[in-house]
Motif scaffolding. Structure first.
Motif, mmCIF file in Angstrom:
data_model
loop_
_atom_site.group_PDB
_atom_site.id
_atom_site.type_symbol
_atom_site.label_atom_id
_atom_site.label_comp_id
_atom_site.label_asym_id
_atom_site.label_seq_id
_atom_site.Cartn_x
_atom_site.Cartn_y
_atom_site.Cartn_z
ATOM 1 N N GLU A 25 63.621 78.213 49.274
ATOM 2 C CA GLU A 25 63.911 77.077 50.169
ATOM 3 C C GLU A 25 65.143 77.394 51.010
ATOM 4 N N ASP A 26 66.179 77.891 50.326
ATOM 5 C CA ASP A 26 67.400 78.226 51.052
ATOM 6 C C ASP A 26 67.146 79.348 52.049
ATOM 7 N N ALA A 27 66.378 80.324 51.615
ATOM 8 C CA ALA A 27 66.141 81.482 52.477
ATOM 9 C C ALA A 27 65.501 81.044 53.784
ATOM 10 N N ILE A 28 64.541 80.109 53.694
ATOM 11 C CA ILE A 28 63.894 79.635 54.921
ATOM 12 C C ILE A 28 64.855 78.771 55.720
ATOM 13 N N ALA A 29 65.558 77.876 55.017
ATOM 14 C CA ALA A 29 66.435 76.949 55.723
ATOM 15 C C ALA A 29 67.536 77.695 56.459
ATOM 16 N N MET A 30 68.011 78.777 55.857
ATOM 17 C CA MET A 30 69.112 79.500 56.483
ATOM 18 C C MET A 30 68.616 80.541 57.479
ATOM 19 N N SER A 31 67.349 80.512 57.796
ATOM 20 C CA SER A 31 66.775 81.403 58.807
ATOM 21 C C SER A 31 66.974 82.871 58.471
ATOM 22 N N THR A 32 67.080 83.210 57.214
ATOM 23 C CA THR A 32 67.169 84.631 56.895
ATOM 24 C C THR A 32 65.839 85.285 57.233
ATOM 25 N N ALA A 33 65.883 86.592 57.419
ATOM 26 C CA ALA A 33 64.669 87.279 57.835
ATOM 27 C C ALA A 33 64.578 88.620 57.145
ATOM 28 N N GLY A 34 63.412 89.189 57.227
ATOM 29 C CA GLY A 34 63.220 90.545 56.735
ATOM 30 C C GLY A 34 63.264 90.627 55.224
ATOM 31 N N PRO A 35 63.778 91.746 54.710
ATOM 32 C CA PRO A 35 63.782 91.945 53.263
ATOM 33 C C PRO A 35 64.482 90.826 52.497
ATOM 34 N N VAL A 36 65.500 90.216 53.090
ATOM 35 C CA VAL A 36 66.207 89.149 52.379
ATOM 36 C C VAL A 36 65.273 87.969 52.146
ATOM 37 N N LEU A 37 64.488 87.633 53.156
ATOM 38 C CA LEU A 37 63.555 86.516 53.047
ATOM 39 C C LEU A 37 62.438 86.859 52.061
ATOM 40 N N ARG A 38 61.906 88.045 52.182
ATOM 41 C CA ARG A 38 60.759 88.413 51.356
ATOM 42 C C ARG A 38 61.144 88.646 49.905
ATOM 43 N N ALA A 39 62.390 89.055 49.663
ATOM 44 C CA ALA A 39 62.809 89.236 48.270
ATOM 45 C C ALA A 39 62.952 87.892 47.578
ATOM 46 N N SER A 40 63.040 86.803 48.362
ATOM 47 C CA SER A 40 63.119 85.479 47.764
ATOM 48 C C SER A 40 61.750 84.856 47.572
ATOM 49 N N GLY A 41 60.725 85.628 47.729
ATOM 50 C CA GLY A 41 59.390 85.117 47.460
ATOM 51 C C GLY A 41 58.699 84.477 48.643
ATOM 52 N N VAL A 42 59.160 84.718 49.850
ATOM 53 C CA VAL A 42 58.490 84.187 51.039
ATOM 54 C C VAL A 42 57.780 85.331 51.741
ATOM 55 N N PRO A 43 56.463 85.388 51.663
ATOM 56 C CA PRO A 43 55.766 86.550 52.244
ATOM 57 C C PRO A 43 55.612 86.409 53.752
ATOM 58 N N TYR A 44 56.700 86.517 54.464
ATOM 59 C CA TYR A 44 56.650 86.337 55.917
ATOM 60 C C TYR A 44 57.039 87.637 56.591
ATOM 61 N N ASP A 45 56.096 88.213 57.273
ATOM 62 C CA ASP A 45 56.330 89.483 57.947
ATOM 63 C C ASP A 45 55.696 89.361 59.325
ATOM 64 N N ILE A 46 56.466 89.596 60.367
ATOM 65 C CA ILE A 46 55.944 89.373 61.719
ATOM 66 C C ILE A 46 54.769 90.293 62.005
ATOM 67 N N ARG A 47 54.768 91.454 61.371
ATOM 68 C CA ARG A 47 53.644 92.363 61.583
ATOM 69 C C ARG A 47 52.335 91.724 61.143
ATOM 70 N N ARG A 48 52.410 90.744 60.237
ATOM 71 C CA ARG A 48 51.212 90.017 59.818
ATOM 72 C C ARG A 48 51.144 88.619 60.424
ATOM 73 N N ALA A 49 52.305 87.969 60.556
ATOM 74 C CA ALA A 49 52.300 86.574 60.995
ATOM 75 C C ALA A 49 51.979 86.451 62.473
ATOM 76 N N GLU A 50 52.505 87.365 63.269
ATOM 77 C CA GLU A 50 52.223 87.338 64.708
ATOM 78 C C GLU A 50 52.108 88.784 65.165
ATOM 79 N N PRO A 51 50.966 89.434 64.849
ATOM 80 C CA PRO A 51 50.902 90.897 64.984
ATOM 81 C C PRO A 51 51.142 91.347 66.419
#
Lengths: 229, 228, 606
Positions: free
Chosen positions: C443-469
């Motif tokens: 929740e914090d990772a998304i709220a704080m707009s973190t991105a990349g490995p920091v976001l994904r290490a917190s369990g948010v599978p968000y990768d621009i290569r997949r989300a907006e290829p």
């Protein structure tokens, strides 16, 4: 009679032959200099001090492929008090330059500054930027400049070799760091951040320009007042 | 088991340590591993093993053809007794217009009647501003400005050494052919094509236009990327 | 190119195709807030203009009701001709992916006041401070609205169009003084103080302005212990800007209770080199080499992001081979960057030098390849609009390029990653120092707009290569690496995972490179002075090794220079999470937490 080159300021002294045969007469500095410089040039310890892009190449130079240890320079010291060389590796910004000058002041003499890359030497591609110092030599005495953006590790080593050559030229007899009576002589004034960067050596110029401006304003106000009257 | 991870890691380190000696032995019969050009090339390629240090300044890594350091100006090979030949630069100013750091200054030469002449009178590059991006060399239509491979430029004084004037910048074509043979050859061919296209234009007006365009396109392709 | 290797993907939106998430959300948003929203009708612009005072309500609806819970970018734009300034917001949906919802709040130029979004999106914190610093926006309700890139007391707001730097020569490059009558000069020769400085007219130092550091400590919580008994004082300590573990000129002001961190404030700007101000003077192509110097460890990725943004603006297409080369370069960059990041992270964790040296040896091979392909080890300047600058080289270090790449991708790099695994992953000291330290919840990772490995290490599978290829990533088979604990150890592991995924991608790219050999590598002929064919804005973003790197570029029609050029820097915004992550841990852990975020100061400060 032998004329001995003692390197002293009094000039050459004439010495009788019988004395010259038994007593060492000569330039002690000339004998000691090679030894002294040899030991110094092969143990230059840089500060662990990376500023920008060039720092990456500096780290690459220190790591195993280029291996600064071959020159006795691998001991990057995290404190300026144990180091001899400051590699200005990257863009010097106005916000950072007070820190750099303070670090330089903390380094014990003899100390050297190597300006690595275009940014440190003259501002580089960021020269026109409002927060960029256009050359660290405006604040510190620089010994060696290494051009490039960024210089490759080999170019940096080339610069370090140039520094070693410079050290070889120095002599105990004339070394400035043994000649100072005033312990603060090597200290540089730390610049200050005001509305813009203030170099304390330029205070007089700044005050004079401000006074000029004030005078102009009052003058033009006076002219206006006169015109109105 | 506690401590197993550390032991495993130490194993990797010991492997490296021993590996460096094994590779020394492997090269012992073939002229040694250090200061040996063949061994050096293998050592610096992905096949290299053991110690990979470049013993600069005794050994130097070769610079690839596209390597870019401070730019220089190409001139014709100098006639005997002279230092430079004819400038290739026509002072068209494209390198100035594309230079991101604006570190190039060109004064265009003038004919006696005051008209501009396609030749530089003065040419300066402030290498304290140059970012070695290579855009000048990339967009120069006359192949006149190129990126140098000489990176050993350390100096003690920047006020004199760091503004390169035309004298300092000019280097003969043979130098360029030496540091970047394939690129130089491709450029030669491209220039010949361009010449041929020009003569064709003179020969038949209007006709063969497509051929000409195709040739120019081929030149562009050749010139920009395919071969160097 | 005679035969097309790839089937065209079926994502071209036809008239009967259902709306994208962003369009759907936009429509709904207009229904919910009809009075405060209006379409941005300027030519080439997208999104909606919001009545500035209502931005908080609209943002709240976007987050809570429409699922656009990720505030990617906040930036100011100076519309000097209209006497206005606007703040541009880009919102994304983590769950649904796709494009952004773009909101713009316009305010009067003389009195730029609008509500802050920090209470809804804590990730806006640094970005709003940056907008305040650069433009002078007054964000009401921002908890700590101070200058961030320049220093307190700096005169003026530099990105305003009417603000001139001391070395100001002309509004746009190229400068007229360079050609045809270029007489060399050093700019400092023309300034009154011989330096790159200017003072407000009539300003003279009084001595008071020397005390500039006080503002840094204002934001820190500091309280005396009111309970009876032995009193302990809290101590404020500075880590940096010169510190071996801050990865550059980064400074943390830390309040300590004993060894425990009570509060931490990052202080940045020590490498602020005016990227955006210079970028707005530059022509489009001139910015390409400058982007190299943002995140100087992954210059190829920076190039790609900028190229994408400008290609969108110019409506350019990229030939197939160029796309494959781009992916090759970008994924190699990712590996090189992660090797570097892991080396430093392990260094910070106490594994001094050894893993770092092993990793860098392999990185050198990648760098060698970059040098052969582009001419420079780090500052590649390789991408061009609608293609790449050169084709792959014939040989690298005396080996044919394809053989070199195969050797690298199938042998050296996998071996290096496995070896690093053996060396450090199981190491008990690393595990003891990393597991459970610096936890960031999803929740914090998304709220704080973190991105990349920091976001994904917190369990948010968000990768621009997949989300907006972008490019050809939708044709490639790879997994989005994700870990679920959000601590240092997971941020270490995720980089190892990502390197393995990158290798997987590279192994798929190699055959395509062989197939397309000899094909063109640029679409339209690259020109030295490209002009924008239409006015408008574009936002190009890529999954940089550090996270989402976005370029916001606007231009006027027929103009050769971008009007606004903004970089959404992942390292900068990831730092928002540093303070909350470090709280309650020991001083020694801060260094490791910072290392696990993996910042590069060139990008943080720009």
């Amino acid at each position: 009679m032998t004329v001995a080159d003692t390197g002293s300021a009094n000039g050459d002294i004439a010495i009788p032959d019988e004395v010259a045969r038994n007593v060492f007469i000569g330039n002690i500095a000339k004998l000691l200099d090679p030894l002294y410089n040899w030991s110094r040039r092969n143990s230059i310890w840089p500060v662990t001090f990376g500023l920008a892009c060039c720092a990456i190449e500096m780290i690459c130079t220190a790591s195993s492929r280029y291996d600064l240890a071959r020159f006795g320079m691998e001991v990057f010291r995290a404190t300026p008090r144990q180091s001899d060389l400051m590699i200005i590796s990257g863009t010097v910004t106005k916000k950072m330059v007070p820190v750099i000058v303070r670090l330089y002041n903390q380094m014990p003499e003899p100390r050297y500054v190597l300006s690595m890359g275009a940014c440190a030497s003259g501002g580089g591609p960021f020269k026109e930027g409002y927060n960029v110092v256009d050359g660290i030599d405006k604040f510190l005495p620089v010994d060696v400049y290494v051009p490039g953006c960024p210089p490759t590790p080999q170019a940096l080593i080339n610069g370090l070799i140039a520094l070693q050559e410079k050290i070889d030229q120095q002599s105990i007899a004339t070394a400035p760091w043994y000649r100072k009576d005033d312990p603060t002589a090597g200290m540089l004034p730390v610049p200050v951040l005001g509305p813009d960067l203030v170099d304390l050596r330029q205070l007089d110029i700044i005050r004079a320009k401000a006074a000029d401006y004030e005078a102009q304003v009052t003058e033009s106000a006076g002219v206006e007042a006169a015109a109105q009257a | 088991m506690y401590g197993f991870g550390i032991v495993k890691g130490l194993g990797v380190v010991i492997n490296h340590f021993i590996g460096s000696y094994i590779d020394d032995l492997r090269w012992a019969g073939k002229g040694g591993r250090y200061y040996n050009e063949e061994a050096f090339n293998v050592r610096q390629s992905p096949l290299g093993e053991g110690v990979k240090t470049v013993f600069y300044p005794e050994e130097k890594l070769s610079t690839p053809e596209r390597f870019r350091f401070v730019p220089f100006l190409v001139t014709d090979d100098p006639p005997p007794g002279q230092r430079w030949g004819h400038d290739w630069c026509t002072a068209c100013g494209i390198c100035v217009k594309v230079c991101p750091a604006q570190c190039i200054w060109i004064e265009r030469a003038k004919q006696p009647n005051g008209r501009p002449k396609s030749q530089p009178e003065k040419f300066f590059i402030d290498i304290d501003m140059c970012m070695n991006c290579g855009l000048c060399a990339e967009f120069c239509p006359f192949d006149a400005i190129k990126m140098d491979h000489d990176y050993e430029l350390a100096s003690y004084d920047r006020s004199t050494a760091h503004i390169h004037d035309k004298e300092r910048l000019s280097k003969p074509l043979s130098y360029w052919r030496e540091i970047s043979p394939k690129k130089a050859e491709a450029e030669d061919i491209a220039r010949k094509w361009a010449e041929a296209a020009k003569t064709k234009k003179r020969d038949k007006d209007g006709e063969g236009r497509e051929d000409r365009i195709a040739e120019v396109a081929a030149r562009q392709l050749y010139y920009k990327g395919l071969y160097y | 190119m005679s035969d097309i290797i790839l089937e065209p993907t079926a994502d071209a939106p036809g008239p009967d195709v259902e709306l994208t998430p962003a369009q759907e959300a936009t429509a709904k948003l207009k229904e919910l807030h009809p009075n405060v929203l209006s379409d941005d009708t300027r030519e080439g612009y997208e999104g909606m203009i919001v009545y500035a005072d209502s931005i908080t309500e609209v943002a709240k609806t976007l987050r809570d009701d429409l699922g656009f819970n990720y505030l990617s970018s906040v930036t100011g734009v100076d519309l000097i001709e209209e006497g206005k300034m606007e703040v541009v917001y880009h919102f994304y949906s983590i769950d649904r992916g796709g494009g952004p919802v773009v909101l713009k709040a316009q305010v009067n130029r003389d009195e730029p006041v609008l509500p802050s979004l920090v209470s809804i999106f804590p990730g806006a914190d640094f970005q709003e401070r940056e907008a305040y610093d650069m433009y002078g926006f007054n964000f009401l309700g921002h908890p700590d609205l101070r200058r961030i890139l320049t220093w307190d007391g700096f005169a003026g707001h530099p990105l305003r169009k009417d603000w001139k730097e001391p070395f100001f020569e002309e509004e746009f490059k190229p400068y007229g003084s360079r050609w045809p009558d270029g007489q060399v000069f050093r700019v400092e020769e023309k300034t009154p103080y011989g330096k790159n400085v200017q003072y407000p007219p009539g300003w003279a130092p009084t001595g008071e302005e020397y005390d500039i550091e006080t503002d840094v400590y204002l934001g820190l919580t500091y309280s005396r212990d009111a309970t009876p008994g032995l009193k302990t004082d809290k101590v404020t300590v500075n880590l940096g800007p010169q510190h071996p573990s801050t990865h550059g000129v980064f400074r943390m002001v830390v309040t300590l209770d004993g060894e425990t961190i009570v509060d931490l404030k990052p202080v940045v700007g020590y490498l602020h080199r005016n990227h955006e101000k210079i970028g707005e003077r530059n022509t489009f192509i001139m910015n390409m080499p400058y982007t190299d110097r943002l995140d100087y460890l992954s210059s190829m990725s920076n190039n790609l992001g900028y190229a994408l943004a400008v290609e969108k603006l110019f409506d350019l297409t990229v030939p197939e081979r160029a796309e494959w080369i781009r992916i090759l370069m970008v994924e190699l960059t990712r590996i090189a960057n992660h090797l570097w990041a892991l080396g430093f992270l392990l260094n910070d964790l106490g594994a001094l030098q050894t893993p770092m040296l092993y990793y860098y040896l392999e990185r050198e091979l990648i760098v060698d390849f970059f040098e052969a392909a582009s001419g420079s080890r780090m500052m590649c300047n390789y991408m061009r609009f609608s293609g790449v600058a050169y084709d792959l080289p014939d040989d690298v270090r005396g080996m044919p390029t394809m053989k070199f790449l195969e050797e690298l991708i199938y042998n050296n790099l996998p071996r290096a990653i496995d070896q690093g695994d053996d060396l450090m992953t199981g190491n008990e000291i690393v595990r003891a120092r990393a597991i459970g330290v610096g936890v960031l919840t999803p929740e914090d990772a998304i709220a704080m707009s973190t991105a990349g490995p920091v976001l994904r290490a917190s369990g948010v599978p968000y990768d621009i290569r997949r989300a907006e290829p972008y490019s050809y990533y939708d044709h490639l088979d790879f997994d989005v690496a994700v870990r679920y604990n959000g601590d240092i150890y997971d941020r270490y592991l995720i980089r190892v995972d990502e390197m393995r995924q990158s290798l997987r991608i590279l192994q798929q790219v190699l055959p395509y490179l062989k197939q397309t050999e000899g094909a063109p590598i640029f679409g339209d002929k690259p020109q030295y002075a490209q002009r924008a064919p239409r006015s408008g804005e574009s936002y190009g973003r890529v999954e940089n090794p550090k996270g989402e790197l976005g370029y916001y570029v606007t231009a006027k029609r027929r103009s050769g220079n971008p009007e606004r050029y903004h970089v959404r820097a992942p390292s900068f915004i990831n730092l928002t999470a540093l303070g909350p992550m470090a709280k309650g841990h020991k001083v020694a852990d801060v260094v490791a937490i910072l290392g696990s975020i993996d910042i590069v100061l060139g990008e943080v400060d720009r």
